[in-house]
Motif scaffolding. Structure first.
Motif, PDB file in Angstrom:
ATOM      1  N   ARG A  97       0.835  -1.206   0.000  1.00 57.47           N
ATOM      2  CA  ARG A  97       0.000   0.000   0.000  1.00 57.47           C
ATOM      3  C   ARG A  97       0.866   1.250   0.000  1.00 57.47           C
ATOM      4  O   ARG A  97       0.609   2.190  -0.725  1.00 57.47           O
ATOM      5  N   ILE A  98       1.900   1.271   0.820  1.00 60.37           N
ATOM      6  CA  ILE A  98       2.792   2.432   0.885  1.00 60.37           C
ATOM      7  C   ILE A  98       3.520   2.621  -0.440  1.00 60.37           C
ATOM      8  O   ILE A  98       3.708   3.742  -0.898  1.00 60.37           O
ATOM      9  N   ALA A  99       3.903   1.535  -1.085  1.00 58.68           N
ATOM     10  CA  ALA A  99       4.619   1.614  -2.363  1.00 58.68           C
ATOM     11  C   ALA A  99       3.800   2.348  -3.424  1.00 58.68           C
ATOM     12  O   ALA A  99       4.370   2.954  -4.334  1.00 58.68           O
ATOM     13  N   GLU A 126      -3.518   9.758   4.856  1.00 59.94           N
ATOM     14  CA  GLU A 126      -3.898   8.824   3.793  1.00 59.94           C
ATOM     15  C   GLU A 126      -3.695   7.375   4.235  1.00 59.94           C
ATOM     16  O   GLU A 126      -4.547   6.512   4.020  1.00 59.94           O
ATOM     17  N   LEU A 127      -2.582   7.120   4.901  1.00 63.00           N
ATOM     18  CA  LEU A 127      -2.283   5.772   5.365  1.00 63.00           C
ATOM     19  C   LEU A 127      -3.230   5.352   6.494  1.00 63.00           C
ATOM     20  O   LEU A 127      -3.671   4.201   6.541  1.00 63.00           O
ATOM     21  N   SER A 128      -3.579   6.270   7.362  1.00 61.44           N
ATOM     22  CA  SER A 128      -4.535   5.985   8.429  1.00 61.44           C
ATOM     23  C   SER A 128      -5.875   5.536   7.844  1.00 61.44           C
ATOM     24  O   SER A 128      -6.470   4.549   8.301  1.00 61.44           O
ATOM     25  N   GLU A 129      -6.338   6.242   6.826  1.00 61.15           N
ATOM     26  CA  GLU A 129      -7.597   5.874   6.170  1.00 61.15           C
ATOM     27  C   GLU A 129      -7.480   4.526   5.468  1.00 61.15           C
ATOM     28  O   GLU A 129      -8.401   3.713   5.516  1.00 61.15           O
ATOM     29  N   ALA A 130      -6.340   4.279   4.836  1.00 58.92           N
ATOM     30  CA  ALA A 130      -6.131   2.996   4.149  1.00 58.92           C
ATOM     31  C   ALA A 130      -6.117   1.840   5.151  1.00 58.92           C
ATOM     32  O   ALA A 130      -6.677   0.773   4.879  1.00 58.92           O
ATOM     33  N   ILE A 131      -5.504   2.040   6.306  1.00 53.40           N
ATOM     34  CA  ILE A 131      -5.452   0.996   7.336  1.00 53.40           C
ATOM     35  C   ILE A 131      -6.861   0.671   7.815  1.00 53.40           C
ATOM     36  O   ILE A 131      -7.214  -0.500   7.979  1.00 53.40           O
TER      37      ILE A 131
END
Length: 161
Positions: A97-99, A126-131
């Motif tokens: 996801r980070i990539a 953005e990463l918080s929402e993706a998690i």
């Protein structure tokens, strides 16, 4: 210890040595901002070695690389970046996801932190929402930024599942 110069690159300069077991230990001075995963990818290409065989430090701007910077004592100090592959489904999916937010040629490691990625509050949000979408858990963006490594962040996700 045989010290060699890293081949010419527009964004970084430095020195390296090859250890008895074939790892490359490098000290890099950057000429512009590039993230740790970008340095890892660049060194892997420049030194024609696998990223997992790299151990490197990024020196402060203006500091010249010298033999002391790549000594065994310097490596033992723990200020070096090591490449570690993801273990387990959460680590794999988190790095995938980070990539998506990084340049195509970067080489991520579970030892990287958001800071190493050049991350900012927008990436953390953005990463918080993706998690939340991927695992149904909430991790505060500040906690993402404070995580010492992506492996530690994956541990936090697993603990909240």
């Amino acid at each position: 210890m045989t010290m060699r110069n890293i081949p010419d690159d527009p964004d970084c300069t430095g020195i390296y040595r090859v250890t008895a077991d074939g790892d490359c230990v490098a000290a890099v001075a950057t000429r512009s901002f590039i993230s740790v995963p970008e340095v890892r990818a660049r060194l892997s290409a420049l030194l024609a070695t696998e990223a997992r065989r790299l151990v490197f430090t990024i020196l402060p701007m203006g500091e010249d690389p010298n033999a002391e910077a790549i000594s065994d004592d310097a490596v033992a100090s723990g200020a070096f970046h090591r490449t570690a592959v993801p273990e387990g489904t959460v680590e794999v999916r988190l790095l995938e996801r980070i990539a998506l937010t990084l340049p195509e040629d970067v080489v991520l490691s579970t030892t990287d932190s958001i800071w190493d990625l050049g991350g900012d509050s927008l990436l953390c949000l953005e990463l918080s929402e993706a998690i939340t979408d991927m695992w149904g858990v909430e991790i505060d963006p500040v906690d993402i930024f404070r995580a010492k490594s992506l492996a530690r962040l994956a541990d936090d996700i697993e603990a909240k599942r």
